[in-house]
Write a protein that holds these residues in place. Sequence first.
Motif, mmCIF file in Angstrom:
data_model
loop_
_atom_site.group_PDB
_atom_site.id
_atom_site.type_symbol
_atom_site.label_atom_id
_atom_site.label_comp_id
_atom_site.label_asym_id
_atom_site.label_seq_id
_atom_site.Cartn_x
_atom_site.Cartn_y
_atom_site.Cartn_z
ATOM 1 N N MET A 120 0.829 -1.200 0.000
ATOM 2 C CA MET A 120 0.000 0.000 0.000
ATOM 3 C C MET A 120 0.870 1.259 0.000
ATOM 4 N N ARG A 123 2.323 1.778 -3.442
ATOM 5 C CA ARG A 123 1.302 2.230 -4.383
ATOM 6 C C ARG A 123 1.000 3.712 -4.210
ATOM 7 N N ILE A 243 -6.214 5.710 -6.864
ATOM 8 C CA ILE A 243 -6.255 4.617 -5.892
ATOM 9 C C ILE A 243 -7.561 3.830 -5.995
ATOM 10 N N VAL A 307 -2.139 4.487 6.432
ATOM 11 C CA VAL A 307 -1.920 3.413 5.454
ATOM 12 C C VAL A 307 -2.790 2.205 5.783
ATOM 13 N N ALA A 311 -5.411 0.162 3.334
ATOM 14 C CA ALA A 311 -5.228 -1.270 3.079
ATOM 15 C C ALA A 311 -6.469 -2.056 3.481
ATOM 16 N N HIS A 315 -8.547 -3.952 0.571
ATOM 17 C CA HIS A 315 -8.442 -5.410 0.651
ATOM 18 C C HIS A 315 -9.579 -6.030 1.479
#
Length: 334
Positions: A120, A123, A243, A307, A311, A315
């Motif tokens: 993450m 990215r 994103i 972060v 994530a 996910h």
Amino acid sequence: MSTSPNQLETQLKELQQQALDLIGALTNLEELEQLRVKYLGKKGDLSQILRGMGKLSPEERPIVGTLANEVKEKIQNQLDSRRQTLQQAEIEAQLQAETLDVTMPGVSRPLGHIHPLNGMVDRILDVFVGLGYTVASGPHIETDYYNFEALNTPADHPARDMQDTFYLPGGHLLRTHTSSVQIRHMENREPPIRIVAPGRCYRRDTVDATHSATFHQIEILAVDKGLQFTDLKGTIKEFLRRIFGDDITVQFRASYFPFTEPSAEVDVQWKGKWLEVMGCGMVDPNVLKAVGYDPEIYTGFAAGLGVERFAMVLHQIDDIRRLYASDLRFLQQF
């Protein structure tokens, strides 16, 4: 030992023949060196025979001496030739042993997985670096000045209660955000500035499904002449589009942070729900003054995000503790 010239000549010829036969039968360099010492060494067989030359007449010595030199030369030549042959054989044997058979199947080694948090971070950094930002970093152990004072949060400021942290001896503490990186970066550089600061942060939070005492944060900072809130909104929208996808809906809600004014929370509509994903705002003039910038000349904007939250949303992770448990059954999914 006989001192007769004929006997010495006979011994020399026998020595020569014996040495040449043995040298030709050798199979390794170590034995070859031992044979050289045996025949040509200071205490070797040739030296033993030549000791008898002392009792020969002056006329006989040159004859025996010439033969002795011929014998020594032939033995030495045979030793050198055999050494070269054995060395070449060793090289060929080594090459043969180390030859890679490309027709054989390789040994399979399972590759590791990038941790979802590291993935993450990479990215997000790729997006901001692509927008012209430079990655900056700072220490995890900070002073009260860099963590609070320079960020317009004096000792009696109520906003400190929201960032209660771990204090260390000597007035130091574990940083509660990566905003301290912004101060350290600005005080040593002149605008224009565009940085993205990733890193681990620490707060004395009660650990549950959505909170952890240790977490990761990424903040951005831009300082230049003429920057406005519209520049901030455009940057945030472009980041979130990359994103979450092109069809993402973004909204800004008025909020409060001690180091930005005006400030806003940023929400995205994700899978039919509104989710708060980050905070942002224009850099407070007091922060610019703390690093020696003239707020009448320069303006700036900043934004920060967790972060772990990104994530978990992307996910669909239900518990933040899964990210720290090192459970391979969980991590191998990524």
